[in-house]
Design an enzyme around this catalytic site. Structure first.
Site, PDB file in Angstrom:
ATOM      1  N   GLU A  34       6.189  15.168  -9.907  1.00 26.85           N
ATOM      2  CA  GLU A  34       7.606  15.590  -9.973  1.00 26.85           C
ATOM      3  C   GLU A  34       8.550  14.581  -9.313  1.00 26.85           C
ATOM      4  O   GLU A  34       9.541  14.975  -8.704  1.00 26.85           O
ATOM      5  CB  GLU A  34       7.776  16.961  -9.314  1.00 26.85           C
ATOM      6  CG  GLU A  34       7.066  18.077 -10.032  1.00 26.85           C
ATOM      7  CD  GLU A  34       7.479  19.458  -9.524  1.00 26.85           C
ATOM      8  OE1 GLU A  34       7.949  19.558  -8.385  1.00 26.85           O
ATOM      9  OE2 GLU A  34       7.355  20.426 -10.286  1.00 26.85           O
ATOM     10  N   GLU A  93       2.394  22.908 -15.084  1.00 21.15           N
ATOM     11  CA  GLU A  93       2.432  24.013 -14.112  1.00 21.15           C
ATOM     12  C   GLU A  93       3.237  25.180 -14.661  1.00 21.15           C
ATOM     13  O   GLU A  93       4.462  25.125 -14.690  1.00 21.15           O
ATOM     14  CB  GLU A  93       3.088  23.567 -12.788  1.00 21.15           C
ATOM     15  CG  GLU A  93       2.308  22.537 -12.021  1.00 21.15           C
ATOM     16  CD  GLU A  93       2.984  22.145 -10.708  1.00 21.15           C
ATOM     17  OE1 GLU A  93       3.808  22.923 -10.183  1.00 21.15           O
ATOM     18  OE2 GLU A  93       2.687  21.039 -10.229  1.00 21.15           O
TER      19      GLU A  93
HETATM   20  C1  GAL Z   1       5.886  22.244  -7.924  1.00 24.82           C
HETATM   21  C2  GAL Z   1       4.822  21.329  -7.353  1.00 24.82           C
HETATM   22  C3  GAL Z   1       3.567  22.099  -6.992  1.00 24.82           C
HETATM   23  C4  GAL Z   1       3.914  23.329  -6.222  1.00 24.82           C
HETATM   24  C5  GAL Z   1       4.897  24.154  -7.000  1.00 24.82           C
HETATM   25  C6  GAL Z   1       5.340  25.408  -6.319  1.00 24.82           C
HETATM   26  O1  GAL Z   1       7.125  21.673  -7.792  1.00 24.82           O
HETATM   27  O2  GAL Z   1       4.509  20.321  -8.267  1.00 24.82           O
HETATM   28  O3  GAL Z   1       2.711  21.265  -6.271  1.00 24.82           O
HETATM   29  O4  GAL Z   1       4.461  22.935  -5.019  1.00 24.82           O
HETATM   30  O5  GAL Z   1       6.054  23.432  -7.236  1.00 24.82           O
HETATM   31  O6  GAL Z   1       4.296  26.228  -6.067  1.00 24.82           O
END
Ligand code: GAL
Length: 792
Positions: free
Chosen positions: A148, A217
């Protein structure tokens, strides 16, 4: 060469000390849940705790983990980072890195880039040597560099762009034969694939028209903070986001988290993140199925996979019905598959498609693998709901059986005399101690004369804190403490103090609660005591300040009890534990007891209600920071039912307001022996261990819910169904635990049918149809379903 990505993957956090628990059972459950791949981060700070000293042993055995994934018949996605965020201490960066001269993190800085390259190369070489990349016949189909960075890049100016280009070149130069991902990087340099993270990614388009649309994600819930309530994202909404993503051309979707687990020891990130990393994920913190989420997604995966050929080869056409209602048709010569989506958050839609009418409920997607029959709708949950219960430890009568001994944490001469191990003429950032401990003593002495400008009847000590916990002592006496309350991290501690003429000793104990893991230049966020530290004298309206920040400060890392390993098994032999007059509400106190491991194989939790803040160890294993006295904020929780409709964010559908943000702590069975086990608590604020006890966790109530023409399946997850309390075939109302009959029902009582089919069995399944359950008085307009409540 492009490896065609498999459509569905799961994320499992790798690296927690109890990794062994996810190796077998949880991987199996992921596979059974219909996943094809396990995505994992690689935690640099865990593997390189000191520069060039590596640890891949035991629970940190990355190769073994990837091979376990392969043995389960799953693919792997390796997110090397090595910045990972992940609510992990310092985002996964080793803290020694911060202390390298000339370093600047995540930018075009040679010191940083050398270290990042060194670690990334090590991981890539390790995987290659074991032939773990798909190009070598291994399970790793994708790798990720950075994490990110696009969200932060603007803060790094041109050097940020140069850095991300360098990341891409470095990754590409490894020639691993599988694609590299960069998530949330809208300018990802070729051949990096830019991917999406978030709760919804249907409208995402990668920057390269040739890149597949990938979602690294999909947040299945959210993480929890000290002082934060429990997050909840509904099964309906997760399914909606997934179905919509595939409706709109998605090719790869990963759940973050599919199994979040526990951040044991000091691995939790910050600021102020709990030890539990349950995340409301489909597999809960303990590896139990989080039902109905796990089951509802399993069914979605089955239906999507049944359409794989059509989805990956079909021509796409779409119809816009207006009001956020759309149909997408994937057609091949062999047949076609359809998605009907309704993104309106309140209005159900009735659409007419190829001569038939279909109802698409608000905020849902219907999937019709043949474009005729609805096989799945994201808002219609057919999976069971499981309500978990905690049962007392049957091996002994706790809490009465727990005989406690105690010891004070020794805050003795050297602390009160300000004799540390090193000194500086300033307040240091706590990261300078390489994060060896949460605890750091800051000690200084101030010589006061009665003619000192600040000398008065009203003097106070003022400390500007960074949000981490602060305990203050003056001349050997405890003065007071402070910590961040509900997200306010820059408190000012101020308390009146009695000072004496001559030298006065000021000793401040700082305790970090997880180092920052996210944000622009988060690595520079001050930890410990940033200061200023001042003595303030008041004379009438006048306020006179003596700034001590630039004094000579002496430092001591950690606590005596930790140095003496009071938490470890060898502390059993030490005789100076006291058994008389067990203190309660006593700051800086060590407690120890022995206990018998709960019988059976259900997951074990430690109930720490009554305790303040500290650490807990079972047989020397650090089960993490505890802080049950920190109550979740009073407001912001659900007042009515949680409506899955409308966009989710982490402020929606919250529960547990006003209660301890984390009362229960996971104790993996692998940490316990059969006979005598030792529990040690270090209590910082003062607590009462007399209520502490161990419990086991299991399904208490299982509620089935299935629509007509579907199958209702019920299981107590590993134990027989003890009884069926409720059953109705019609339009039953309420939720699991409080079902009632609705406006219509089956003409005969269906309860005995369910009792006969289910009681005494590990699981049962019933066709939901009038043939099986008999006619109802529901009429034509009601979508009939069977609801059942069983006890386990
Ligand atoms: C994203 C990040 C993850 C985790 C998630 C929130 O921004 O890539 O590692 O932190 O947010 O749970």
């Amino acid at each position: 060469m492009m490896v065609e990505p498999s459509p569905l993957t799961a994320s499992v956090e790798f690296c927690c000390p109890a990794q062994s628990i996810i190796r077998g059972a949880q991987l199996e459950k992921a596979k059974e849940g219909g996943l094809d791949a396990i995505e994992t981060y690689v935690f640099w700070n865990a593997h390189e705790p000191s520069r060039r000293q590596y640890n891949f042993d035991g629970n940190l055995d990355l190769v073994r983990f990837i091979k376990s994934i392969q043995d389960e018949g799953l693919y792997a996605v390796l997110r090397i980072g090595p910045y990972v965020c992940a609510e992990w201490n310092y985002g996964g960066f080793p803290v020694w890195l911060h202390n390298m001269p000339g370093i600047e993190f995540r930018t075009a800085n040679t010191v940083f880039m050398n270290e990042m390259q060194n670690f990334t190369t090590l991981i890539v070489d390790m995987m290659r040597k074991e032939k773990l990349f798909a190009s070598q016949g291994g399970p790793i189909i994708l790798a990720q560099i950075e994490n990110e960075y696009g969200n932060m890049m603007s803060h790094y100016g041109d050097a940020g762009k140069a850095y991300i280009d360098w990341c891409a070149k470095m990754a590409d130069s490894f020639k691993i034969g599988v694609p590299w991902l960069m998530c949330q990087q809208s300018d990802a340099p070729q051949p990096m694939i830019n991917t999406c993270n978030g709760w919804y990614c249907d409208s995402f388009t990668p920057n390269n028209p040739n890149s597949p649309k990938m979602w690294t994600e999909n947040w299945t819930g959210w993480f929890k903070s000290w002082g934060g309530p429990d997050p909840h994202r509904t099964a309906e909404d997760v399914a909606f986001s997934v179905a919509r993503f595939f409706q709109y051309g998605g090719t790869f979707q990963n759940y973050y988290m599919y199994h979040g687990g526990t951040n044991f020891g000091r691995t939790s990130g910050g600021p102020y993140l709990t030890t539990s990393y349950d995340y409301d994920a489909p597999l809960d913190e303990y590896g139990n199925l989080n039902q109905p989420k796990w089951g509802h997604l399993k069914e979605l995966h089955r239906v999507l996979k049944s359409m794989e050929k059509t989805l990956t080869h079909g021509n796409i056409s779409s119809i816009d019905f207006g009001n956020s209602v759309t149909a997408t048709i994937y057609a091949t010569e062999e047949g076609s598959g359809c998605f009907f989506g309704n993104a309106n958050s309140s209005t159900d839609a009735t659409i007419s498609f190829q001569g038939s009418e279909y109802v698409v409920p608000a905020w849902s997607v219907s999937i019709l693998p043949d474009c005729k029959n609805e096989e799945y709708n994201t808002a219609k949950v057919n999976a069971q709901t499981s309500l978990m219960v905690k049962r007392s430890n049957e091996a002994e009568e706790e809490p009465a059986s727990l005989k406690w001994v105690w010891r004070p944490e020794i805050i003795d001469g050297p602390i009160h005399e300000g004799k540390g191990k090193f000194a500086a003429s300033q307040l240091i950032d706590q990261k300078q101690i390489n994060d060896e401990s949460d605890y750091l003593w800051y000690m200084t002495s101030v010589n006061l004369k009665e003619d000192d400008p600040i000398w008065s009847d009203n003097m106070s000590l003022l400390v500007n804190g960074s949000g981490h916990v602060l305990h203050t002592y003056v001349n050997g006496e405890y003065l007071g403490s402070d910590w961040a309350t509900y997200g306010i991290f820059n408190y000012k501690f101020e308390q009146q103090v009695k000072l004496k003429p001559g030298p006065n000793q000021i000793s401040l104990l700082s305790a970090t609660v997880g180092l920052q893991n996210y944000g622009p230049m988060f690595d520079l966020v001050q930890s410990g005591i940033p200061g200023p530290v001042e003595l303030v004298g008041r004379k009438g309206d006048e306020r006179i300040v003596k700034d001590l920040s630039g004094h000579k400060w002496s430092y001591r890392v950690g606590l005596r009890g930790m140095e003496d390993k009071l938490y470890g098994p060898q502390s059993d032999n030490q005789t100076n534990w006291l058994s008389e007059e067990l203190p309660t509400k006593r700051r800086m106190t060590w407690y120890k007891t022995t206990f018998k491991a709960p019988l059976g194989s259900d997951p074990v939790v430690l109930d720490l209600l009554g305790m303040g803040k500290g650490f807990a160890w079972v047989n020397g294993n650090n089960i993490g920071r505890y802080w049950p006295s920190y109550l979740a904020k009073e407001d912001g929780c659900l007042t009515g039912p949680c409506d899955y409709r409308g966009s989710y964010d982490n402020n929606k559908c919250l529960t547990n307001c006003g209660k301890p943000s984390q009362r229960y702590y996971h104790v993996p069975r692998s940490f316990m022996g059969k006979d005598v086990n030792t529990l040690v608590l270090f209590e910082e604020f003062g607590g009462n261990p007399s209520r502490v006890n161990f419990k086991t966790l299991a399904v208490g109530t299982a509620c089935g819910n299935a629509y007509e023409k579907k199958t209702l399946e019920l299981s107590c997850q590993g134990r027989p169904i003890a009884g069926v309390l409720f059953a109705s075939f019609g339009d039953p109302q309420g939720t699991c635990g409080s079902f009632t009959k609705g406006t219509c029902d089956a003409e005969r009582d269906v309860l005995p049918i369910l009792q006969k089919e289910c009681v005494g069995k590990d699981s049962c399944s019933i066709q939901v149809s009038e043939e099986k359950l008999g006619k109802t008085n529901c009429g034509g307009n009601i979508v009939k379903r069977l609801a059942v409540e069983a006890v386990c």
